[in-house]
Design a protein around this motif. Sequence first.
Motif, PDB file in Angstrom:
ATOM      1  N   ILE A  50      23.537  12.752 -36.442  1.00 57.40           N
ATOM      2  CA  ILE A  50      23.791  11.848 -35.223  1.00 57.40           C
ATOM      3  C   ILE A  50      24.892  12.721 -34.946  1.00 57.40           C
ATOM      4  N   SER A  51      25.650  12.796 -33.582  1.00 51.39           N
ATOM      5  CA  SER A  51      26.699  12.448 -33.036  1.00 51.39           C
ATOM      6  C   SER A  51      27.515  11.217 -32.714  1.00 51.39           C
ATOM      7  N   GLU A  52      28.327  11.429 -33.024  1.00 47.39           N
ATOM      8  CA  GLU A  52      29.065   9.873 -32.504  1.00 47.39           C
ATOM      9  C   GLU A  52      29.263   9.525 -31.752  1.00 47.39           C
ATOM     10  N   ARG A  53      28.877  10.166 -30.642  1.00 47.21           N
ATOM     11  CA  ARG A  53      28.877   9.788 -29.010  1.00 47.21           C
ATOM     12  C   ARG A  53      26.898   9.091 -29.375  1.00 47.21           C
ATOM     13  N   VAL A  54      26.079   9.576 -29.362  1.00 52.20           N
ATOM     14  CA  VAL A  54      24.733   9.721 -29.846  1.00 52.20           C
ATOM     15  C   VAL A  54      24.596   8.219 -30.508  1.00 52.20           C
ATOM     16  N   LEU A  55      25.359   7.870 -31.605  1.00 58.78           N
ATOM     17  CA  LEU A  55      24.985   7.235 -32.223  1.00 58.78           C
ATOM     18  C   LEU A  55      25.449   5.515 -31.376  1.00 58.78           C
ATOM     19  N   ILE A  56      27.074   5.948 -30.817  1.00 60.29           N
ATOM     20  CA  ILE A  56      27.419   4.347 -30.461  1.00 60.29           C
ATOM     21  C   ILE A  56      26.272   3.975 -29.670  1.00 60.29           C
ATOM     22  N   LEU A  57      26.355   5.008 -28.717  1.00 57.19           N
ATOM     23  CA  LEU A  57      25.019   4.677 -27.279  1.00 57.19           C
ATOM     24  C   LEU A  57      23.883   4.689 -28.254  1.00 57.19           C
ATOM     25  N   GLN A  58      23.409   4.920 -29.114  1.00 53.88           N
ATOM     26  CA  GLN A  58      21.661   4.316 -29.504  1.00 53.88           C
ATOM     27  C   GLN A  58      22.415   2.346 -29.892  1.00 53.88           C
ATOM     28  N   LEU A  59      23.980   2.853 -30.596  1.00 54.07           N
ATOM     29  CA  LEU A  59      23.572   1.064 -31.078  1.00 54.07           C
ATOM     30  C   LEU A  59      23.822  -0.453 -29.556  1.00 54.07           C
ATOM     31  N   ARG A  60      24.262   0.562 -28.528  1.00 53.58           N
ATOM     32  CA  ARG A  60      24.279  -0.763 -27.787  1.00 53.58           C
ATOM     33  C   ARG A  60      23.091  -0.781 -27.137  1.00 53.58           C
ATOM     34  N   GLU A  61      22.892   0.334 -27.010  1.00 51.29           N
ATOM     35  CA  GLU A  61      21.092   0.279 -26.837  1.00 51.29           C
ATOM     36  C   GLU A  61      20.353  -0.536 -27.852  1.00 51.29           C
TER      37      GLU A  61
END
Length: 113
Positions: A50-61
């Motif tokens: 997982i990329s940092e960007r995707v992890l941030i987006l997924q955690l926000r969702e």
Amino acid sequence: MGVLVKKRVYTCGLDAAIDVMGGKWKGLILFSLHEGPLRFGELRRSVPGISERVLILQLREMEASGLVHREVYHQVPPKVEYSLTDFGQSLNTALMPLGEWGEENMERIQAIP
């Protein structure tokens, strides 16, 4: 003028569960948080690929949908931990049998052309 919010309509419980999970990453994040709270870096290391960007987006969702709780500790250096809510824990519990099925059938699934 108000914003129209379209009510979600599901055909069955599986449809609703898959909607809240959305893709492969959320299930892996839920699994990683099963043992307890993790900081962002720990969580990123526990979800290979997982990329940092995707992890941030997924955690926000996941936070917006009530699956994950984000705790900010006001200290120096700043500390943020992510943990499962009761709602997230209940989804994780429901996913355990699916994970076991995947483990039991992994070779067969990997052999699918």
